[in-house]
Scaffold this active site. Structure first.
Site, PDB file in Angstrom:
ATOM      1  CG  MET A   1      -2.038   1.077   1.155  1.00 36.93           C
ATOM      2  SD  MET A   1      -3.055   1.074  -0.331  1.00 36.93           S
ATOM      3  CE  MET A   1      -4.242  -0.216   0.037  1.00 36.93           C
ATOM      4  N   GLY A   2       1.698   1.364  -1.048  1.00 40.23           N
ATOM      5  CA  GLY A   2       2.420   2.609  -1.270  1.00 40.23           C
ATOM      6  C   GLY A   2       1.535   3.556  -2.055  1.00 40.23           C
TER       7      GLY A   2
ATOM      8  CB  ILE B   1       1.434   2.427  -7.208  1.00 38.17           C
ATOM      9  CG1 ILE B   1       2.488   3.336  -7.844  1.00 38.17           C
ATOM     10  CG2 ILE B   1       0.679   1.659  -8.290  1.00 38.17           C
ATOM     11  CD1 ILE B   1       3.611   2.594  -8.552  1.00 38.17           C
TER      12      ILE B   1
ATOM     13  NE  ARG C   1      11.196  -3.420 -10.224  1.00 39.46           N
ATOM     14  CZ  ARG C   1      10.485  -2.389 -10.619  1.00 39.46           C
ATOM     15  NH1 ARG C   1       9.259  -2.567 -11.081  1.00 39.46           N
ATOM     16  NH2 ARG C   1      10.988  -1.167 -10.582  1.00 39.46           N
TER      17      ARG C   1
ATOM     18  CD  GLU D   1      10.511  -7.434 -16.620  1.00 37.91           C
ATOM     19  OE1 GLU D   1       9.539  -7.593 -15.866  1.00 37.91           O
ATOM     20  OE2 GLU D   1      11.041  -6.317 -16.812  1.00 37.91           O
TER      21      GLU D   1
ATOM     22  CG  HIS E   1       8.394  -3.703 -16.649  1.00 38.57           C
ATOM     23  ND1 HIS E   1       9.406  -4.262 -15.919  1.00 38.57           N
ATOM     24  CD2 HIS E   1       7.905  -2.699 -15.883  1.00 38.57           C
ATOM     25  CE1 HIS E   1       9.531  -3.644 -14.761  1.00 38.57           C
ATOM     26  NE2 HIS E   1       8.619  -2.687 -14.720  1.00 38.57           N
TER      27      HIS E   1
END
Length: 319
Positions: free
Chosen positions: A155-156, A158, A238, A267, A286
Site C-alpha cells: 500500500m504505497g 500506487i 516486480r 525480462e 513492463h
C-alpha cells in the site's frame, strides 16, 4: 573540462537539450536495445553522471570503477538494479522517479485487472481471427469486477491509487503492507489484513510491493493454494516476487482462474515461455508507467536531478 553524462538509452533530443548546454553528453544509440555491460562499464569509468534504465545493472563493480561518478538517475521508481549500499559508501547520489508515475501505473494496473477478468485480449483475438460466427449466452464469459473484493499487497502511493479506482467499482478493499496505514484506512475505507486473510478472501490479488529480501519469492505454491479458484492474480510490481513455475502450475491445476502480468522474473520474456501459452494469462511488456506524458515527465525529472547534483544542489528526488 566539462562534467560528462552517459545516458544508457536513446532519449528524445528535446529532453537532453538542457544538459547539452552545460555538460558533455554521450548517449547509447538504441531506443529498444539495452546497452551491453562492457560498454556501460567503459562509459561509466569517465562519467560524472549516469541516466540509467531499470535493466542496467549498477552494482559495486561499476561504481568502484567510476571515480568521477557523482550521481545516478534511474528512470524508474524502483531501484533494485542499483547497489545502494555501495553508492552510499562511495558518496554517489542515487535518484529515482517516484510520484510522477503513480496515477499512470495505477491506470495500467486496473486495466490489466479488467482485461484479465473480462477476457478482453482473448475476445479481441477471437474477432480478429474470424472465429465470431454467432452469439451465445456464455461466449467468452468472464468475471465481474464490481462489488468484489480486491486484495492489494503493497500500500504505497500506487497501491493507494489502485484502491481509489477500486472504490469507484464499489469493491471491498483489503491490503497488506509492512506497516499499517491508519490514515489511508480512514481516508479510503480500506481494511488491513494479514497476508493469509488477504489471499483467502480476495477475488483479485494485486501485487504492488517493492522487490526486496522480504518480498523476493513471496508467492509460491502455498500462497496460490490459499487463493480462491475463481481469483485473478495481478503482478504489476516486480517479477521475482513470484515463482513463475508455481504460478504456471496453479493456473494449470485450476487453483486460480487467471493472471495478468506486467512483469516477469527475467525480462524481456522469451516467446516460448510456458505462461504465454495459457489462454487465461494476459501478458504485458513492463509498461506500467508507459504513457507519453508520464515517460516524458520521468525523463525530465532525471535530467533535473542530474543538473542539480552536478551544480552542487540538492536533487528533487533521491534515495
Amino acid at each position: 573540462m566539462k562534467p560528462s553524462i552517459y545516458i544508457t538509452r536513446k532519449l528524445p533530443e528535446s529532453i537532453i537539450a538542457p544538459l547539452q548546454k552545460e555538460f558533455e553528453v554521450d548517449m547509447w544509440e538504441h531506443e529498444d536495445v539495452s546497452v551491453p555491460r562492457d560498454v556501460l562499464l567503459h562509459k561509466a569509468e569517465s562519467a560524472s553522471a549516469l541516466l540509467t534504465m531499470l535493466s542496467d545493472k549498477i552494482d559495486r563493480e561499476l561504481l568502484q570503477r567510476s571515480p568521477s561518478l557523482r550521481v545516478v538517475a534511474n528512470l524508474a521508481v524502483g531501484h533494485d538494479n542499483i547497489d545502494l549500499e555501495a553508492a552510499k559508501e562511495l558518496g554517489i547520489t542515487i535518484c529515482n522517479t517516484p510520484d510522477v508515475l503513480t496515477e499512470t501505473t495505477a491506470d495500467l494496473t486496473f486495466a490489466l485487472l479488467m482485461a484479465t477478468a473480462r477476457r478482453i485480449v482473448e475476445a479481441d483475438r477471437y474477432v480478429k481471427e474470424g472465429k465470431w460466427k454467432s452469439w451465445s449466452p456464455l461466449l467468452l464469459a468472464g468475471l465481474d469486477i464490481h462489488h468484489k473484493t480486491i486484495g492489494i499487497l503493497g500500500m504505497g502511493s500506487i497501491g493507494e491509487a489502485v484502491a481509489r479506482r477500486a472504490k469507484g467499482f464499489n469493491m471491498n478493499v483489503l491490503y497488506h503492507n509492512r506497516s499499517r496505514k491508519y490514515a489511508v484506512e480512514q481516508d479510503l475505507g480500506v481494511q488491513y489484513a494479514t497476508l493469509e486473510k488477504l489471499l483467502t478472501q480476495s477475488d483479485f490479488v494485486v501485487v504492488l510491493a517493492p522487490l526486496n529480501e522480504d518480498t523476493e519469492g513471496m508467492f509460491q505454491e502455498e500462497q496460490f493454494l490459499l487463493m480462491k479458484n475463481t481469483a485473478i492474480f495481478i503482478n504489476a510490481a516486480r517479477g521475482p516476487i513470484v515463482s513463475e513455475e508455481a504460478l504456471e502450475q496453479a493456473l494449470k491445476r485450476g487453483d486460480i482462474a487467471g493472471a495478468g502480468l506486467d512483469v516477469f522474473e527475467a525480462e524481456p520474456i522469451d516467446a516460448d515461455h510456458p505462461l504465454l501459452k495459457l489462454h487465461q494469462v494476459v501478458a504485458l511488456p513492463h509498461i506500467g508507467s508507459s504513457s507519453k506524458e508520464t515517460r516524458y515527465g520521468m525523463m525530465a525529472l532525471c535530467v533535473e536531478n542530474i543538473h542539480a547534483v552536478l551544480k552542487g544542489k540538492k536533487p528533487s528526488t533521491s534515495l
